[in-house]
Design a protein around this motif. Sequence first.
Motif, PDB file in Angstrom:
ATOM      1  N   LYS A 160       0.835  -1.203   0.000  1.00 57.31           N
ATOM      2  CA  LYS A 160       0.000   0.000   0.000  1.00 57.31           C
ATOM      3  C   LYS A 160       0.871   1.256   0.000  1.00 57.31           C
ATOM      4  CE  LYS A 160      -1.939   1.513   3.826  1.00 57.31           C
ATOM      5  NZ  LYS A 160      -2.860   1.682   4.977  1.00 57.31           N
ATOM      6  N   MET A 161       1.894   1.271   0.854  1.00 58.29           N
ATOM      7  CA  MET A 161       2.762   2.439   0.945  1.00 58.29           C
ATOM      8  C   MET A 161       3.607   2.603  -0.324  1.00 58.29           C
ATOM      9  SD  MET A 161       1.643   3.639   3.661  1.00 58.29           S
ATOM     10  CE  MET A 161       2.711   5.086   3.748  1.00 58.29           C
ATOM     11  N   ALA A 162       4.011   1.470  -0.922  1.00 60.18           N
ATOM     12  CA  ALA A 162       4.771   1.528  -2.180  1.00 60.18           C
ATOM     13  C   ALA A 162       3.903   2.095  -3.299  1.00 60.18           C
ATOM     14  CB  ALA A 162       5.286   0.135  -2.552  1.00 60.18           C
ATOM     15  N   GLU A 163       2.639   1.650  -3.370  1.00 57.14           N
ATOM     16  CA  GLU A 163       1.739   2.171  -4.400  1.00 57.14           C
ATOM     17  C   GLU A 163       1.529   3.679  -4.227  1.00 57.14           C
ATOM     18  OE1 GLU A 163      -2.793   2.217  -4.821  1.00 57.14           O
ATOM     19  OE2 GLU A 163      -2.256   0.255  -5.677  1.00 57.14           O
ATOM     20  N   LYS A 164       1.351   4.113  -2.991  1.00 60.62           N
ATOM     21  CA  LYS A 164       1.183   5.549  -2.733  1.00 60.62           C
ATOM     22  C   LYS A 164       2.400   6.336  -3.221  1.00 60.62           C
ATOM     23  CE  LYS A 164      -1.906   5.281   1.299  1.00 60.62           C
ATOM     24  NZ  LYS A 164      -2.994   6.148   0.798  1.00 60.62           N
ATOM     25  N   GLN A 252      -2.945   7.056 -12.000  1.00 58.03           N
ATOM     26  CA  GLN A 252      -4.141   6.263 -11.712  1.00 58.03           C
ATOM     27  C   GLN A 252      -3.771   4.832 -11.296  1.00 58.03           C
ATOM     28  OE1 GLN A 252      -7.428   7.632 -12.010  1.00 58.03           O
ATOM     29  NE2 GLN A 252      -6.139   9.459 -12.091  1.00 58.03           N
ATOM     30  N   PHE A 253      -4.704   4.189 -10.576  1.00 59.50           N
ATOM     31  CA  PHE A 253      -4.573   2.755 -10.319  1.00 59.50           C
ATOM     32  C   PHE A 253      -5.770   2.045 -10.937  1.00 59.50           C
ATOM     33  CE2 PHE A 253      -7.065   4.212  -6.651  1.00 59.50           C
ATOM     34  CZ  PHE A 253      -8.057   3.240  -6.550  1.00 59.50           C
ATOM     35  N   TYR A 254      -5.560   0.767 -11.268  1.00 56.19           N
ATOM     36  CA  TYR A 254      -6.596  -0.005 -11.952  1.00 56.19           C
ATOM     37  C   TYR A 254      -6.720  -1.399 -11.356  1.00 56.19           C
ATOM     38  CZ  TYR A 254      -6.184   3.643 -15.480  1.00 56.19           C
ATOM     39  OH  TYR A 254      -6.167   4.865 -16.120  1.00 56.19           O
TER      40      TYR A 254
END
Length: 373
Positions: A160-164, A252-254
């Motif tokens: 989660k933190m990496a995606e942010k 964006q995320f998908y």
Amino acid sequence: MPGWSCLVTGAGGFLGQRIIHMLVQEKDLEEIRVLDKVFRPETRKEFFNLKTNTKVSVLEGDILDSQYLRRACQGISVVIHTAAVIDVSGVIPRQTMLDVNLKGTKNLLEACVQASVPVFIFTSTIDVAGPNSYKDIVLDGHEEDQHESTWSDPYPYSKKMAEKAVLAANGCTLRNGGTLHTCALRPMCIYGERSPFLYNTVIRALKNKGIIDAISKFSRANPVYVDNVAWAHILAARGLRDPKKSPSIQGQFYYISDDTPHQSYDDLRYTLSKEWGLRLDSSWSLPLPLLYWLAFLLETVSFLLRPVYNYRPPFNRHLVTVLNSMFAFSYKKAQQDLGYEPCVTWEEAKQKTSEWIGTLVEQHKETMNSKTQ
């Protein structure tokens, strides 16, 4: 679009290998750099034997080595970052997962800035969205719903933190004055040939008279076939490189799913392996609330014993929740923005995966026969 080059991290992994096989078919792709910490000999051989005009460079290096990453990124147009430590059962130390999944991602982002790489695609996971409770029901989730995991467990937290960090880096200025464009893909639970999840399931079952552990009978999910996930990465790379499509994709995320029927993970494993005589454990199991609180008790015991003994519970609350929730998501946004359509149907995916499971069963039989002779 002019000739381009791509670096794929985690290239020796289950998903990474499929992405490589699709990338070599891309027009104008001049070079693929495949990066992993260590490649199995058969994987290295497979990459060297790819029938393609694209240059394939095999790189072995640590994602925590900033200098190495900077060299690996020199002259690259697109980075596809699939490398991660995946563990939801507490086997791998927390710090190891934070280092690889979070610090490694930040290192790679910085390497892209320093080497002026304009496109960064991050392989995220459905785990960053939850589920946070087995009581939650999401059967047609969308990106706009803003689901977010609240677990402190190292895998969902680190991803989660990496995606942010990846999405926040969108729009960063590169060393050459250009701009970094990023996006993240959140696949559902991935299945298919060579799936570590399915491999372990089958091997355990074969050692237990063909009985598959029933661990997720209460779940309802939409698992996704590995080739469809790989295809989504190819489309994301095309999209972020295309001046017309890129603005709607940047930052964006998908969610990436396909047309695999919504079902429990137990049902999926049974459907894919029943042709070979494997069957689900039909014995009585604990009610879900009791199983959850037993997990809490085991975690408490583990915490209290930690100063003197490293006790690892067989399961924890996060694992119980993930495996027994109604949590499924639509790929509609990826369809709209990326032009994503599953390239492999459920029937094809089921057949291919089942045939691979059949080879595991035959190998097991041969091994047992050789031991008895």
